[in-house]
Scaffold this active site. Structure first.
Site, short mmCIF file in Angstrom:
data_model
loop_
_atom_site.label_atom_id
_atom_site.label_comp_id
_atom_site.label_asym_id
_atom_site.label_seq_id
_atom_site.Cartn_x
_atom_site.Cartn_y
_atom_site.Cartn_z
N TYR A 88 -23.30 107.84 -18.32
CA TYR A 88 -23.19 108.82 -17.22
C TYR A 88 -24.36 108.66 -16.27
O TYR A 88 -24.19 108.63 -15.04
CB TYR A 88 -23.16 110.22 -17.82
N SER B 116 -26.44 113.63 -9.85
CA SER B 116 -26.81 114.52 -10.94
C SER B 116 -28.31 114.42 -11.16
O SER B 116 -28.95 113.45 -10.73
CB SER B 116 -26.07 114.08 -12.22
#
Length: 249
Positions: free
Chosen positions: A152, A139
């Site tokens: 995350y 990401s």
């Protein structure tokens, strides 16, 4: 014999788009997801493209369920050529000190351990059979720091590390392992995050030089390229696909 791709989180979003794109190349797809309806829906779409597909329900945070989907894939198709190690969750969008331990554990178990388990069992098959190609899902939060996604971000930075280290160990055995690092993309997971945190969507779009979110199809194009023969000499890379979001960070 047709080639075979395993896709985790294949029931929606980036996983579904990648399944459809790979199926267009005649590749058979093993769709892995915890959501049965979504998984079967992707299987139907793949078959409409003329490729074969099966669905295997699995919680990737459980090692025995990961081994099960790998064993079933090999039982059905004999091998695994490609692996899109995609399953993941984003979390609530709370600041880290407001996060509870249960949420932290869940994100780490699915995003980090799920990815590690997947590589452990899939790469074992690939190396035994002379090689294969893996794309891990990182990401933009795996290449820069971002607010409200500390746990995350930790898992997605970890994806980068495992990608590079797998290449250091197993490139000599015919394994290619790369990662993609999307920014904000129009997937169900991201849409839910923005629904829960409405102020974040406008901020996100304004922070992207191209002033829009990405699409699952754009990411699927990149994943398909990295997995297949067009990218034979690309190994250990983390490719950003974020409309320029991290370019100045």
């Amino acid at each position: 014999m047709s080639e075979v791709a395993v896709i985790t989180g294949g029931g929606s979003g980036l996983g579904r788009s990648a399944a459809q794109k790979l199926a267009e190349k005649g590749i058979n797809i093993v769709v892995v997801d915890v959501n049965e309806d979504g998984g079967h829906g992707t299987v139907d779409l793949v078959k409409e493209s003329g490729s074969d597909a099966i669905f295997i329900k699995a919680d990737v945070s459980k090692a025995e369920e990961v081994k099960h989907y790998v064993d079933k894939a090999v039982e059905k198709y004999g091998t695994i050529d490609y692996f899109f190690n995609n399953a993941g969750i984003s979390g609530s969008g709370k600041y880290f000190l407001e996060s509870d331990i249960e949420e932290i554990n869940k994100i780490v178990e699915i995003n980090m351990l799920g990815a590690l388990y997947g590589m452990r069992f899939v790469a074992e098959v690939m190396v035994k059979n002379g090689g294969g190609s893996i794309v891990n899902m990182s990401s933009s939060a795996g290449v820069i720091g971002q607010s409200t996604v500390v746990t995350y971000s930790a898992t997605k930075h970890g994806i980068v590390g495992m990608t590079k280290s797998m290449v250091a160990e197993y490139a000599k055995d015919g394994l290619r392992v790369n990662a993609v690092a999307p920014g904000g993309t129009e997937t169900p997971m991201v849409e839910k995050y923005f629904t829960d945190n409405p102020q974040m969507k406008e901020m996100a779009e304004q922070g992207i030089p191209q002033k829009r979110l990405g699409t699952p199809e754009e990411v699927a194009e990149l994943v398909t390229f990295l997995l297949t023969s067009g990218a034979e000499y690309i190994n250990g890379e983390v490719i950003r696909i974020d409309g320029g979001f991290t370019s100045t960070k």
